[in-house]
Motif scaffolding. Structure first.
Motif, PDB file in Angstrom:
ATOM      1  N   HIS A  57       0.993  -1.250   0.003  1.00  0.00           N
ATOM      2  CA  HIS A  57       0.187   0.012   0.403  1.00  0.00           C
ATOM      3  C   HIS A  57       0.886   1.020   0.096  1.00  0.00           C
ATOM      4  O   HIS A  57       0.536   1.938   0.482  1.00  0.00           O
ATOM      5  CB  HIS A  57      -1.048   0.094   1.120  1.00  0.00           C
ATOM      6  CG  HIS A  57      -2.185  -1.322   1.330  1.00  0.00           C
ATOM      7  ND1 HIS A  57      -3.287  -1.407   0.337  1.00  0.00           N
ATOM      8  CD2 HIS A  57      -2.034  -2.371   1.680  1.00  0.00           C
ATOM      9  CE1 HIS A  57      -3.158  -2.645   0.178  1.00  0.00           C
ATOM     10  NE2 HIS A  57      -3.197  -2.589   2.247  1.00  0.00           N
ATOM     11  N   GLU A  71       3.347  10.128   7.596  1.00  0.00           N
ATOM     12  CA  GLU A  71       1.791   9.981   6.639  1.00  0.00           C
ATOM     13  C   GLU A  71       1.881   9.128   6.089  1.00  0.00           C
ATOM     14  O   GLU A  71       0.717   8.142   4.921  1.00  0.00           O
ATOM     15  CB  GLU A  71       1.174  11.270   5.875  1.00  0.00           C
ATOM     16  CG  GLU A  71       1.043  12.989   6.793  1.00  0.00           C
ATOM     17  CD  GLU A  71       0.406  12.005   7.467  1.00  0.00           C
ATOM     18  OE1 GLU A  71      -1.145  11.763   6.798  1.00  0.00           O
ATOM     19  OE2 GLU A  71      -0.205  12.428   8.432  1.00  0.00           O
ATOM     20  N   LYS A 130       1.804   6.065   7.938  1.00  0.00           N
ATOM     21  CA  LYS A 130       0.548   5.744   8.748  1.00  0.00           C
ATOM     22  C   LYS A 130      -1.390   5.558   7.763  1.00  0.00           C
ATOM     23  O   LYS A 130      -1.772   4.580   8.374  1.00  0.00           O
ATOM     24  CB  LYS A 130      -0.165   7.259   9.287  1.00  0.00           C
ATOM     25  CG  LYS A 130      -1.060   7.011  10.232  1.00  0.00           C
ATOM     26  CD  LYS A 130      -1.638   8.360  10.409  1.00  0.00           C
ATOM     27  CE  LYS A 130       0.019   8.851  10.809  1.00  0.00           C
ATOM     28  NZ  LYS A 130      -0.860  10.711  11.919  1.00  0.00           N
ATOM     29  N   LYS A 131      -0.798   5.834   6.349  1.00  0.00           N
ATOM     30  CA  LYS A 131      -2.120   4.968   5.989  1.00  0.00           C
ATOM     31  C   LYS A 131      -1.756   4.373   5.383  1.00  0.00           C
ATOM     32  O   LYS A 131      -2.695   3.432   5.033  1.00  0.00           O
ATOM     33  CB  LYS A 131      -2.074   6.223   3.892  1.00  0.00           C
ATOM     34  CG  LYS A 131      -2.492   6.925   4.475  1.00  0.00           C
ATOM     35  CD  LYS A 131      -2.304   8.387   3.222  1.00  0.00           C
ATOM     36  CE  LYS A 131      -2.650   9.970   3.235  1.00  0.00           C
ATOM     37  NZ  LYS A 131      -2.800  10.298   2.194  1.00  0.00           N
ATOM     38  N   GLU A 172      -0.191   1.296   6.844  1.00  0.00           N
ATOM     39  CA  GLU A 172      -1.720   0.600   8.327  1.00  0.00           C
ATOM     40  C   GLU A 172      -2.352   0.281   8.195  1.00  0.00           C
ATOM     41  O   GLU A 172      -3.283  -0.377   8.447  1.00  0.00           O
ATOM     42  CB  GLU A 172      -0.854   1.048   9.335  1.00  0.00           C
ATOM     43  CG  GLU A 172       1.185   1.262   9.549  1.00  0.00           C
ATOM     44  CD  GLU A 172       1.403   1.700  10.621  1.00  0.00           C
ATOM     45  OE1 GLU A 172       2.655   1.615  11.225  1.00  0.00           O
ATOM     46  OE2 GLU A 172       1.379   3.178  11.443  1.00  0.00           O
ATOM     47  N   GLN A 173      -3.416   1.346   7.930  1.00  0.00           N
ATOM     48  CA  GLN A 173      -4.234   1.913   7.719  1.00  0.00           C
ATOM     49  C   GLN A 173      -5.146   1.181   6.744  1.00  0.00           C
ATOM     50  O   GLN A 173      -5.839   0.355   7.477  1.00  0.00           O
ATOM     51  CB  GLN A 173      -4.941   3.086   7.558  1.00  0.00           C
ATOM     52  CG  GLN A 173      -5.112   4.379   9.415  1.00  0.00           C
ATOM     53  CD  GLN A 173      -5.083   5.818   8.966  1.00  0.00           C
ATOM     54  OE1 GLN A 173      -5.676   5.902   7.296  1.00  0.00           O
ATOM     55  NE2 GLN A 173      -5.373   6.862   9.594  1.00  0.00           N
ATOM     56  N   LYS A 174      -4.584   0.448   5.825  1.00  0.00           N
ATOM     57  CA  LYS A 174      -4.669  -0.254   4.531  1.00  0.00           C
ATOM     58  C   LYS A 174      -5.316  -1.598   4.582  1.00  0.00           C
ATOM     59  O   LYS A 174      -5.978  -2.112   4.948  1.00  0.00           O
ATOM     60  CB  LYS A 174      -4.151  -0.185   3.273  1.00  0.00           C
ATOM     61  CG  LYS A 174      -4.622   1.047   2.781  1.00  0.00           C
ATOM     62  CD  LYS A 174      -5.816   0.669   1.701  1.00  0.00           C
ATOM     63  CE  LYS A 174      -6.123   1.746   0.168  1.00  0.00           C
ATOM     64  NZ  LYS A 174      -7.269   1.111  -0.173  1.00  0.00           N
ATOM     65  N   ARG A 176      -5.016  -2.491   7.766  1.00  0.00           N
ATOM     66  CA  ARG A 176      -5.958  -2.728   8.704  1.00  0.00           C
ATOM     67  C   ARG A 176      -7.578  -3.090   8.092  1.00  0.00           C
ATOM     68  O   ARG A 176      -8.234  -3.614   8.849  1.00  0.00           O
ATOM     69  CB  ARG A 176      -6.439  -1.317   9.430  1.00  0.00           C
ATOM     70  CG  ARG A 176      -5.487  -1.173  10.773  1.00  0.00           C
ATOM     71  CD  ARG A 176      -5.792  -0.491  12.054  1.00  0.00           C
ATOM     72  NE  ARG A 176      -4.240  -0.352  12.716  1.00  0.00           N
ATOM     73  CZ  ARG A 176      -4.329   0.832  12.758  1.00  0.00           C
ATOM     74  NH1 ARG A 176      -4.301   2.007  11.618  1.00  0.00           N
ATOM     75  NH2 ARG A 176      -2.823   1.293  12.988  1.00  0.00           N
ATOM     76  N   SER A 177      -7.728  -2.075   6.987  1.00  0.00           N
ATOM     77  CA  SER A 177      -8.645  -2.398   6.898  1.00  0.00           C
ATOM     78  C   SER A 177      -9.336  -3.814   5.943  1.00  0.00           C
ATOM     79  O   SER A 177      -8.395  -5.016   5.720  1.00  0.00           O
ATOM     80  CB  SER A 177      -9.472  -1.267   5.580  1.00  0.00           C
ATOM     81  OG  SER A 177      -9.128   0.210   5.491  1.00  0.00           O
ATOM     82  N   PHE A 227       0.007  -1.914  13.548  1.00  0.00           N
ATOM     83  CA  PHE A 227      -1.621  -2.292  12.131  1.00  0.00           C
ATOM     84  C   PHE A 227      -2.230  -3.709  12.671  1.00  0.00           C
ATOM     85  O   PHE A 227      -3.084  -3.789  11.646  1.00  0.00           O
ATOM     86  CB  PHE A 227      -1.044  -2.113  11.220  1.00  0.00           C
ATOM     87  CG  PHE A 227       0.161  -2.601  10.784  1.00  0.00           C
ATOM     88  CD1 PHE A 227       1.818  -1.580  11.198  1.00  0.00           C
ATOM     89  CD2 PHE A 227       0.286  -4.029  10.387  1.00  0.00           C
ATOM     90  CE1 PHE A 227       2.543  -2.568  10.550  1.00  0.00           C
ATOM     91  CE2 PHE A 227       1.294  -4.486   9.793  1.00  0.00           C
ATOM     92  CZ  PHE A 227       2.890  -3.556  10.136  1.00  0.00           C
TER      93      PHE A 227
END
Length: 1001
Positions: free
Chosen positions: A481, A513, A516-517, A519-521, A523-524, A776
């Motif tokens: 990602h 940033e 962070k993005k 890691e969020q991906k 988690r999704s 994450f």
């Protein structure tokens, strides 16, 4: 030498006692180094520890030996010499006198405190204190030549350069010249410092220790040739400014000090065992899993921290002063990024450090009236910015901000190449080598002889660069990602003209940033494209149809004598009972969707991508599991094909044994057996998948099972190691016979606990739990076998771990450290001790109680370097018991029980006396427990034995099995078990007689 002394020397060296002592000296010599201009010279030294141990007169046997030696060495002296006085004040002086044949003069040295060992080395002004020979001369020159073998200083950290005496031997036991650090102004050596003399290690921070395989290995950069002193002081001054806060700069090569000797100028730096980023590219496989990709990028982006520190330095412009780290780095490139870590443990969780071992900008870097040289105009041309290639003299007119923007351009070049390597490696079509070739070709096509730099003659970024990143996005791994956003959200701003280019601090913000993005991906919930190969399609949309049971494997794909394998946990990602709706997604590190790319899903011999239907799904799913499992094997995680696969049961994770048909599974019915309704009128198909951590021995691909006939309970047959229902084999007439054989009850040894947790299974559990504790991912709780039954006895206790730090434990330290780390992690994750584990050592007084297990493990790592001598366990046990009694008194009846785990080989101080002292300590504790009416489980002392030393084994076995009866103790609080044995016995053996009776494995 006078005739008398010659005669004395002859007599001394023909004495067998003296000769034995000289042989001992020769045996205990260790290699050392003396630095000279352009070279190093080897010289041996004798460690202080060897002298101290030899002259230790605290034991009668050793005292008698020293007395005989001194008598033999001073036979021609007037009067007698006190052996204890020599051993206390002058053992080194005496040894030197023996080597030069002057031992008969030892009394003169004993009588003058200025000639004792503590005053070594003796200087020229001590000549007048030396005994006089015939003719009024002394033997100072002879003594001076030998004294340096016995005077070796510790290597310690200093921000200011240290001057060493010319004959000083440095305690460097190994030295080799490194090719990758060669330059025009310095050479680079890899050195190993003798552990007894290494004070540099104590200055390392936790981050440096984490990535050091051998903490006594360093790099020495040795300046030579013209202007060596100038470059030496310029760089040491820069490191001094960077480090003067007392805190090491993250991701800048560690600086441990500097010294001068014999006209050589040397700096001691951190050793990067994986060499440069360029070398790392070529020896490491690119990451495939999303977690690894994010980990790698996070570590690479940390280079910006070092760059910020450099940019914050004062930018002086003194005449004739080389600009080394003077406010800008000037030469960032893969060859100047060093890497430290372990490719075996985790090849992506490594440390990247800015350094300058290329030394290219040390060549004529001082600007003069003629302007700077080409090297000073930006270092390596391929990674320098367009503004660094300007008319001569123009650089000196640049503002420092513009010069610093050159560093961010260079860093962008490094990031860009890292991205190419992550996606397609070194040799791939869009990999690193082809990326460099394409840049060079574009420059050559446009008539520019600028090599593979990143800009054209118009000072704009090459079209190849942007095109390459666009193509990387289409070739990235599914779980990557970072690649889709790194160009648009970071690199294109770093490749802007200097006036609009990001500064280092902005790069730091932007890169954080991006991580962070990503890691969020992760988690999704994965999209359809992330969990299934592109070639799988369906006539009905996912929104219109409920989740489907995996398709049935055709009989022709089932292997003969196929054995059943544990399935993915039934709640992952959903079970057949939940077919009406999909539950909320819970991320799992072992998700089969953590893939490299759609290409990686194609099995060998699989149908073309255009084909549709059950077969294409079958082949892709089979290879998908195999591919991810292979990746886990590469990462060093528990392998799907390990010799001891694991089984998920209602009791947790259990070892499985291939070919064992005698296991009683009645107590361990699998919760992951796929249910089947007896009322179903149609045939039901079930596909079984082997999870990443579960396969039978020798298996290379997931195997599948045939159809369940309607009306079947689904539990006709249990796999011998998993407890999962196995389907009858219609084509095998002997299936029922084989099923009956497999269900023969196992024979259980009477009195021996059947509840087992091996050290390997504990380690696998710990690794899986640590992995699922990623920042994450939500932590996944993995149960231990029998934990619901057994952990209750271990909760609300003080768990104290005592590590034997004696020299005899050296050979077991790695295994001891691993077991210790897993045990305290179990205490933490299962919440056994509300305050966290407590760590003590037998020899060292250091101690710590912490919930953070990494702090305790780091303490054990540091202690590995300080092991010496024999341990007095009785003294430490008394100390711990006294502290416990005081704690109980203060608690006023609310004290928690204690479990004491002693990780040892039992090789403490020799003799029966040490054993009896330990027994007395235990006896006093037992009597105290009886006096206060404490419960039986109030105190437990568990010996976890390493090695098979006969004395140690006998001693520990006696404390376990015979102490209570022989000494008439009211209760038994001791147990012993092998460090490779049953973990449940390690935890419970000292507080539960059921486990105490279990023999030491």
């Amino acid at each position: 030498m006078d005739p008398q002394s010659s005669s004395t020397q002859h007599d001394v060296f023909t004495d067998p006692t003296i000769q034995e002592f000289v042989d001992w000296i020769q045996h205990n010599r260790r290699p050392g180094v003396i630095f000279e201009p352009d070279a190093t010279k080897s010289a041996d030294f004798v460690p202080d520890k060897a002298i101290e141990e030899y002259f230790d007169c605290s034991h009668d046997i050793n005292h008698a030996k020293i007395k005989r030696l001194i008598e033999a060495a001073t036979r021609q002296s007037l009067g007698t010499v006190n052996a204890r006085a020599v051993a206390k004040s002058c053992p080194k002086v005496f040894t030197i006198l023996v080597l030069i044949g002057r031992s008969r003069f030892i009394s003169s040295f004993l009588q003058n405190a200025r000639l004792h060992d503590r005053r070594l080395p003796f200087r020229d002004d001590e000549v007048r204190l030396f005994p006089k020979l015939e003719g009024g001369t002394t033997f100072f020159d002879e003594f001076n030549e030998h004294q340096w073998q016995f005077y070796v200083e510790n290597m310690s950290h200093s921000l200011e350069p240290v001057q060493f005496d010319a004959p000083m031997i440095l305690p460097i036991t190994h030295i080799e010249r490194l090719a990758y650090g060669a330059g025009n102004s310095a050479v680079v050596y890899k050195i190993t410092v003798h552990e007894d003399y290494d004070d540099l290690y104590n200055t390392m921070d936790n981050e440096e220790m984490r990535y050091q395989e051998d903490p006594h290995v360093y790099v020495v950069k040795s300046y030579h040739r013209l202007d060596a002193e100038k470059y030496f002081y310029a760089e040491t001054d820069a490191f001094r400014k960077i480090n003067e806060s007392g805190q090491p700069v993250p991701n800048l090569i560690g600086f441990y000090g500097a010294f001068r000797q014999n006209g050589s100028f040397n700096i001691v730096l951190q050793y990067a065992n994986l060499e440069t980023l360029e070398a790392y590219f070529r020896k490491t496989k690119p990451p495939k899993l999303g977690t690894d990709i994010v980990t790698l990028w996070r570590n690479v982006f940390k280079l910006t921290d070092a760059l910020n520190a450099i940019h914050d330095l004062p930018h002086e412009t003194k005449a004739e002063q080389p600009r080394i780290f003077q406010g800008w780095h000037q030469d960032i490139k893969p060859a100047n990024v060093l890497v430290a870590g372990s490719l075996d443990d985790n090849p992506y969780d490594v440390q990247f450090m800015l350094a300058d071992l290329g030394l290219s900008h040390f060549v004529a870097v001082v600007e003069n009236n003629a302007g700077p040289t080409g090297e000073d105009r930006g270092g390596d041309r391929a990674y320098s910015s367009p503004e660094m290639y300007m008319p001569r003299g123009a650089i000196s007119d640049m503002s420092i901000q513009v010069k610093q923007k050159n560093d961010t351009w260079s860093l962008a070049c490094v990031f860009s190449e890292v991205n190419a390597w992550i996606v397609d490696g070194v040799d791939g079509n869009h990999g690193l080598d082809n990326y460099r070739t394409e840049r060079q070709d574009e420059n050559r096509t446009n008539g520019n002889e600028m090599g593979n730099c990143f800009y054209n003659r118009n000072r704009a970024v090459l079209g190849t660069v942007e095109r390459w990143h666009s193509e990387l996005e289409s070739r990235k791994a599914i779980q990557d990602h970072v690649t889709p956003i790194i160009w648009a959200e970071l690199l294109r701003y770093m490749f802007k003209p200097a006036s609009r280019r990001l500064s280092a601090i902005q790069v730091l913000d932007y890169s954080e940033e991006i991580v962070k993005k990503a890691e969020q991906k992760l988690r999704s919930p994965p999209t359809r494209s992330e969990t299934a190969p592109a070639m799988v399609t369906s006539a009905v949309s996912s929104a219109e149809s409920p989740p489907r049971t995996p398709p049935q494997i055709p009989p022709e794909y089932r292997e003969e004598n196929d054995s059943l394998h544990p399935a993915w946990p039934s709640n992952y990602p959903f079970t057949p009972q939940q077919s009406t709706q999909k539950p909320s997604y819970i991320p799992d590190l072992h998700h089969p969707g953590l893939m490299q790319s759609p290409d990686s899903l194609k099995a060998r011999g699989s149908p073309p991508a255009a084909s549709k239907g059950r077969e294409s799904l079958l082949f892709s799913e089979t290879n998908r599991i195999s591919t991810v499992a292979d990746e886990y094997s590469y990462k060093g995680l528990p392998s799907p094909t390990s010799a001891e696969p694991m089984e998920y049961t209602t009791q947790g994770i259990l070892p499985t044994v291939a070919g064992n048909h005698n296991l009683d599974l009645t107590a361990h019915q699998s919760v992951y057996a796929m249910p089947h309704s007896a009322d179903t009128q149609q045939e039901t198909t079930t596909e079984w998948q082997a999870p990443l951590l579960q396969r039978s021995v020798g298996m290379t691909e997931p195997r599948y099972h045939k159809k369940l006939p309607s009306g079947s309970s689904g539990l006709e047959r249990q796999h011998p190691s998993s407890g999962i229902a196995e389907l009858p084999n219609d084509g095998d007439p002997k299936g029922k016979e084989r099923a009956n054989e497999e269900h023969q009850p196992s024979k259980v040894t009477e009195g021996k606990p059947r509840k087992e947790l091996s050290v390997k299974d504990l380690n696998n559990w710990a690794e899986m739990t640590r992995a699922s504790s990623s920042p994450f991912f939500r932590t996944k709780e993995y149960p231990l076998p029998f934990e619901a039954e057994l952990l209750v006895e271990l909760k609300q206790r003080d768990h104290i771990f005592v590590v034997d730090d004696a020299e005899s434990m050296s050979q077991y330290w790695k295994d001891m450290r691993s077991l210790f780390a897993d045990l305290i992690y179990m205490v933490k994750k299962k919440k056994l001790d509300p305050n966290g584990s407590e760590l003590r050592f037998i020899m060292s007084d250091e101690r710590k109680e912490a919930r953070d297990t990494s702090d305790l493990v780091n303490m054990v790592d540091r202690m590995r370097l300080r092991r010496r001598g024999e341990s007095n366990f009785a003294l430490r046990l008394d100390d711990i018991f006294v502290a416990c009694k005081q704690r109980w008194e203060k608690s006023k009846g609310k004290a928690r029980p204690i479990s004491l785990y002693v990780l040892t080989d039992g090789v403490w101080q020799p003799g029966k006396r040490q054993r009896d002292m330990v027994a007395n300590s235990i006896k006093r504790m037992v009597e105290h427990l009886e006096n206060i009416g404490a419960p039986n489980k109030m105190v437990g002392v568990q010996f976890i034995r390493f090695g098979n030393n006969e004395i140690g084994m006998d001693r520990l076995q006696w404390l376990d099995a015979e102490l209570k009866n022989e000494w008439g103790l009211a209760r038994d609080i001791c147990d012993t078990t092998n460090a490779a044995g049953n973990v449940w016995k390690m935890m419970l053996g000292s507080i539960n007689d059921y486990w105490d009776d279990d023999p030491d494995d």
